[in-house]
Structures are given as C-alpha cells and as structure tokens.
Motif scaffolding. Structure first.
Motif, PDB file in Angstrom:
ATOM      1  N   ASP A   3     -47.102   0.974  48.349  1.00  0.00           N
ATOM      2  CA  ASP A   3     -45.950   1.759  48.666  1.00  0.00           C
ATOM      3  C   ASP A   3     -45.365   2.065  47.273  1.00  0.00           C
ATOM      4  O   ASP A   3     -44.984   1.351  46.569  1.00  0.00           O
ATOM      5  N   THR A   4     -45.142   3.540  47.087  1.00  0.00           N
ATOM      6  CA  THR A   4     -44.863   3.871  45.816  1.00  0.00           C
ATOM      7  C   THR A   4     -43.337   3.399  45.451  1.00  0.00           C
ATOM      8  O   THR A   4     -42.846   3.475  44.357  1.00  0.00           O
TER       9      THR A   4
ATOM     10  N   ARG B 271     -44.384   2.842  56.390  1.00  0.00           N
ATOM     11  CA  ARG B 271     -44.055   3.159  54.696  1.00  0.00           C
ATOM     12  C   ARG B 271     -44.506   4.559  54.658  1.00  0.00           C
ATOM     13  O   ARG B 271     -44.304   5.038  53.324  1.00  0.00           O
TER      14      ARG B 271
ATOM     15  N   MET C  91     -44.084   8.097  54.105  1.00  0.00           N
ATOM     16  CA  MET C  91     -42.789   9.080  53.934  1.00  0.00           C
ATOM     17  C   MET C  91     -42.928   9.997  54.915  1.00  0.00           C
ATOM     18  O   MET C  91     -41.872  10.855  54.970  1.00  0.00           O
TER      19      MET C  91
ATOM     20  N   HIS D 202     -58.045  15.522  52.367  1.00  0.00           N
ATOM     21  CA  HIS D 202     -56.776  15.469  52.350  1.00  0.00           C
ATOM     22  C   HIS D 202     -56.047  16.826  53.174  1.00  0.00           C
ATOM     23  O   HIS D 202     -56.667  17.658  52.977  1.00  0.00           O
TER      24      HIS D 202
ATOM     25  N   MET E 215     -52.989  18.919  46.039  1.00  0.00           N
ATOM     26  CA  MET E 215     -52.360  19.773  45.123  1.00  0.00           C
ATOM     27  C   MET E 215     -53.435  20.583  44.166  1.00  0.00           C
ATOM     28  O   MET E 215     -54.179  19.780  43.779  1.00  0.00           O
TER      29      MET E 215
ATOM     30  N   PHE F 189     -47.501   9.897  44.348  1.00  0.00           N
ATOM     31  CA  PHE F 189     -48.084  10.159  45.507  1.00  0.00           C
ATOM     32  C   PHE F 189     -49.681  10.822  45.062  1.00  0.00           C
ATOM     33  O   PHE F 189     -49.742  12.056  45.137  1.00  0.00           O
TER      34      PHE F 189
ATOM     35  N   ILE G 284     -55.761  11.827  46.941  1.00  0.00           N
ATOM     36  CA  ILE G 284     -57.176  11.849  46.547  1.00  0.00           C
ATOM     37  C   ILE G 284     -57.541  11.827  45.005  1.00  0.00           C
ATOM     38  O   ILE G 284     -58.704  11.805  44.584  1.00  0.00           O
TER      39      ILE G 284
ATOM     40  N   SER H 187     -55.919  14.208  42.797  1.00  0.00           N
ATOM     41  CA  SER H 187     -56.072  15.527  42.014  1.00  0.00           C
ATOM     42  C   SER H 187     -55.350  15.329  40.594  1.00  0.00           C
ATOM     43  O   SER H 187     -55.797  15.858  39.574  1.00  0.00           O
ATOM     44  N   GLU H 188     -53.932  14.988  40.492  1.00  0.00           N
ATOM     45  CA  GLU H 188     -53.141  14.763  39.336  1.00  0.00           C
ATOM     46  C   GLU H 188     -53.781  13.934  38.072  1.00  0.00           C
ATOM     47  O   GLU H 188     -54.163  14.175  37.051  1.00  0.00           O
TER      48      GLU H 188
ATOM     49  N   GLU I  73     -51.014   5.600  45.783  1.00  0.00           N
ATOM     50  CA  GLU I  73     -51.267   6.168  46.963  1.00  0.00           C
ATOM     51  C   GLU I  73     -51.346   4.849  48.114  1.00  0.00           C
ATOM     52  O   GLU I  73     -51.693   3.835  47.969  1.00  0.00           O
ATOM     53  N   LEU I  74     -50.529   5.227  49.242  1.00  0.00           N
ATOM     54  CA  LEU I  74     -50.385   4.382  50.287  1.00  0.00           C
ATOM     55  C   LEU I  74     -51.734   4.391  51.359  1.00  0.00           C
ATOM     56  O   LEU I  74     -51.992   3.199  51.742  1.00  0.00           O
TER      57      LEU I  74
ATOM     58  N   TYR J  69     -57.566   7.744  51.366  1.00  0.00           N
ATOM     59  CA  TYR J  69     -57.091   8.553  50.212  1.00  0.00           C
ATOM     60  C   TYR J  69     -57.377   7.677  48.598  1.00  0.00           C
ATOM     61  O   TYR J  69     -57.871   8.257  47.875  1.00  0.00           O
TER      62      TYR J  69
HETATM   63  C1  LIG Z   1     -48.380  15.929  49.529  1.00  0.00           C
HETATM   64  S1  LIG Z   1     -49.560  14.429  49.379  1.00  0.00           S
HETATM   65  C2  LIG Z   1     -50.090  14.226  47.983  1.00  0.00           C
HETATM   66  C3  LIG Z   1     -51.380  15.029  47.512  1.00  0.00           C
HETATM   67  C4  LIG Z   1     -52.153  14.597  46.214  1.00  0.00           C
HETATM   68  N1  LIG Z   1     -51.275  15.230  45.283  1.00  0.00           N
HETATM   69  C5  LIG Z   1     -53.492  15.326  46.249  1.00  0.00           C
HETATM   70  O1  LIG Z   1     -53.854  16.089  45.554  1.00  0.00           O
HETATM   71  O2  LIG Z   1     -54.448  14.557  46.738  1.00  0.00           O
HETATM   72  C6  LIG Z   1     -48.474  13.291  49.688  1.00  0.00           C
HETATM   73  C7  LIG Z   1     -49.266  11.880  49.689  1.00  0.00           C
HETATM   74  O3  LIG Z   1     -48.437  10.728  49.738  1.00  0.00           O
HETATM   75  C8  LIG Z   1     -48.786   9.393  50.172  1.00  0.00           C
HETATM   76  N2  LIG Z   1     -47.668   8.958  50.865  1.00  0.00           N
HETATM   77  C9  LIG Z   1     -46.843   8.867  51.769  1.00  0.00           C
HETATM   78  N3  LIG Z   1     -45.925   7.743  51.727  1.00  0.00           N
HETATM   79  C10 LIG Z   1     -46.330   7.194  50.689  1.00  0.00           C
HETATM   80  C11 LIG Z   1     -45.810   5.829  50.087  1.00  0.00           C
HETATM   81  N4  LIG Z   1     -44.466   5.343  50.648  1.00  0.00           N
HETATM   82  N5  LIG Z   1     -46.345   5.369  48.966  1.00  0.00           N
HETATM   83  C12 LIG Z   1     -47.402   5.821  48.256  1.00  0.00           C
HETATM   84  N6  LIG Z   1     -47.844   7.239  48.907  1.00  0.00           N
HETATM   85  C13 LIG Z   1     -47.518   7.420  49.826  1.00  0.00           C
HETATM   86  C14 LIG Z   1     -49.387  10.144  51.400  1.00  0.00           C
HETATM   87  O4  LIG Z   1     -50.356   9.431  52.091  1.00  0.00           O
HETATM   88  C15 LIG Z   1     -50.148  11.513  50.883  1.00  0.00           C
HETATM   89  O5  LIG Z   1     -51.475  11.420  50.283  1.00  0.00           O
END
Ligand SMILES: C[S@@+](CC[C@H](N)C(=O)[O-])C[C@H]1O[C@@H](n2cnc3c(N)ncnc32)[C@H](O)[C@@H]1O
Length: 303
Positions: A19-20, A52, A54, A221, A225, A248, A251, A253-254, A269-270, A274
């Motif tokens: 959990d970030t 968790r 978000m 995904h 991004m 976040f 998969i 990307s960044e 990543e939660l 992914y």
């Molecule tokens: C908009 S996506 C990001 C995609 C990423 N940029 C990519 O290109 O794969 C948001 C990500 O946040 C993750 N997420 C949601 N809640 C989280 C948390 N509490 N802690 C960590 N990751 C979380 C989701 O599983 C999702 O993969």
C-alpha cells in the motif's frame, strides 16, 4: 511497520507490492529526485477488491482523504527544489450518480492541484495532452460527442476530453543545495526544448503503452500511462543516475522508461497481478537497456 507483500529488485530498480500510502510514509526524507505517475482517477476504476485500493471508494471526498496523506509524504521524501508530475484527466458524471440528477464534468485535475498546493507543493506547470474526440466517441459512445445530438440539441453535447500532466515543485530554502538538472545541447537541442515547452502536446500517442506487449494469459492494465509522456517528463526533469519514484506503478510503465533512460527506479503497486507484470517488465527493460540517442527511444508509435 510497512506491510510489504512481495518485493523484487534489479541493478537499477526496486519494486514493492505494498500500500503506497503506508510505504511512502516509511521512506527517507529528501531521497527522491523526481516522481511521475498516474494516480487512481478517484472512483473511475476499481482495480481490486482490496479496501486499500484507492479506486475502491464511494466518493471523491473519500479518495482525497487518502490521497492527501500520500501528497504530504511525497513532499517530505522529495529533494528540495525538485518535482512531482501527475498524469490526470477530468471525469464525466451521469444523472444516476448525481444528487441533482444532472450530467457534466468533475474537475478532478483541479482538485488534484488544489490538494497539492494545500499540502505545501508549489504549482509549477500544466501540460494539456491533446486527444482525438473522434476516437474518444468511438471508444466511449458518450452522448456528449454524438453528431446526432449536435444536430438536434447542441446544448447536450460537450467536447473531447484532454489529459493533463500537472507538475509541482518542492519549494524550500535548502533547494540550492540540490544539484541542478542539466541538459547539454548535444542531447537536448533547442527545437526539442521549444516543442516540449509547449503548453499543449499535440503529438503524443495514447496507444504507446506497455499493454501492447501483453501475453494472452497476462492481465491487461485498465489505464497504463503512455510511455512517451513519461519519457518527456523523466528526460526533462531528472539527471541520469537519479532516482525516479512511482507510488502507483501498475505494470511498471514509469519504471521501464526510467530504467531505459539510465535512471534508478523505485515503485509501489498494491495489486499482486500488476506487481508481477511490473517486475517482468522491469527485468526486461534492464536486460535490453542500450545506450543510444535518448530522444529516439520512444519516437515511434508503438500501437
Ligand atoms: C492509474 S493506475 C497506474 C498505472 C501505471 N501508471 C501503469 O502504467 O501501469 C493506478 C494504480 O494504482 C494502484 N493502486 C490503487 N491503490 C493503491 C494503493 N493504496 N497502493 C498502491 N497502489 C495502489 C492500482 O492497482 C493501479 O494499478
């Protein structure tokens, strides 16, 4: 104590299944040179059943109550004078989710900016990413974009939805002690700077994403991004060898861009599925990393 479900590392990256919000709170102060990511777009997508997650929220207020903690901790872990860049868009809402029964737009981008500023960040730059309204109409079938509605009652129609990258800076008395981000003209010619300094990026590709390479058994995904957006941010706003963070990472990307461009990467990543794909993508990016003309790496349309 942070609850890390799994972790993996390469020479230049570290990835955590965690959990970030909790994880970032345990990171050292002034340790990150740049963060770049797409946050969950409030309740637009639910990525997992986890409480968790978000995206797993009932309201925008609930989303921002949690995101605010991350924004605050992100400021603490960022080096003075350095930046965070978030990839966001506004959200369409419909009558069934509105108390008034109306339909319109929720200015998610504006809320993200407001909360960053409230938590101490300085609003630095807003880049508008042009997206084609015809492709959007074909994908979403939104009645805001139907020509039929434009002909019969144009007040019902809206327009295409751009994406944005909002950039914020950690303004701090100590910022003069952080090394500058330096661009030799041989690597970053004037015409590239003029294009990237534009307030609107017209020429990036929403299909330039890692999902293109997904195998049949791999979970795609919902909203990766685009790599070309990340590449511009990483190249503009960090030096080689510096640490780029994605709270976040999805998969990966960044991370793939950061590693290919010779930066160190840290990501959380939660969702386990992914996270596992991110690890595979990061391993493969590191194996295939080549020194070359930085600006050519993602110049083609991967779609
Ligand atoms: C908009 S996506 C990001 C995609 C990423 N940029 C990519 O290109 O794969 C948001 C990500 O946040 C993750 N997420 C949601 N809640 C989280 C948390 N509490 N802690 C960590 N990751 C979380 C989701 O599983 C999702 O993969």
């Amino acid at each position: 104590m942070t609850n890390v479900l799994d972790q993996s590392a390469g020479t230049s990256w570290n990835a955590y299944n965690a959990d970030t919000v909790e994880f970032t709170a345990g990171m050292p102060t002034n340790s990150i040179d740049l963060s770049v990511y797409s946050p969950p777009f409030s309740s637009l997508y639910i990525y997992s059943e986890s409480e968790r997650d978000m995206g797993n929220v009932d309201s925008h207020d609930e989303f921002f109550a949690t995101y605010r903690h991350l924004i605050r901790e992100k400021l603490r872990i960022t080096k003075p004078g350095r930046l965070t860049a978030i990839h966001v868009k506004d959200l369409v809402f419909y009558s069934n989710s509105s108390e008034k029964g109306d339909r319109g737009l929720y200015h998610f981008t504006g809320e993200c900016i407001r909360v960053h500023v409230e938590e101490g960040w300085t609003f630095h730059r807003l880049i508008t990413i042009w997206r084609c309204p015809v492709k959007e109409m074909q994908k979403t079938k939104s009645d805001r974009l139907l020509y039929k509605n434009f002909r019969t009652d144009a007040a019902r129609t809206g327009g295409g939805m751009p994406e944005y990258i909002a950039v914020f800076r950690k303004w701090n008395e100590a910022m003069e002690n952080t090394p500058a981000v330096v661009h030799p003209p041989s690597q970053f010619p004037l015409d590239v700077w003029q294009e990237w300094a534009s307030p609107v990026w017209m020429d990036t590709h929403e299909t330039n994403v890692l999902n293109v390479g997904a195998k049949n058994d791999e979970e795609r995904h919902l909203c990766p991004m685009p790599l070309d957006l990340t590449q511009r941010i990483v190249l503009q706003y960090s030096n080689p060898g510096e640490t780029v963070y994605s709270p976040f990472m999805g998969i990966g990307s960044e991370g793939v861009v950061a590693v290919r461009e010779g930066r160190k990467f840290l990501g959380t990543e939660l969702k386990p599925a992914y996270f596992k794909r991110a690890v595979r993508n990061l391993q493969s990016a590191e194996e295939n990393q080549t020194a070359g003309d930085l600006l050519d790496t993602f110049s083609g349309d991967a779609a």
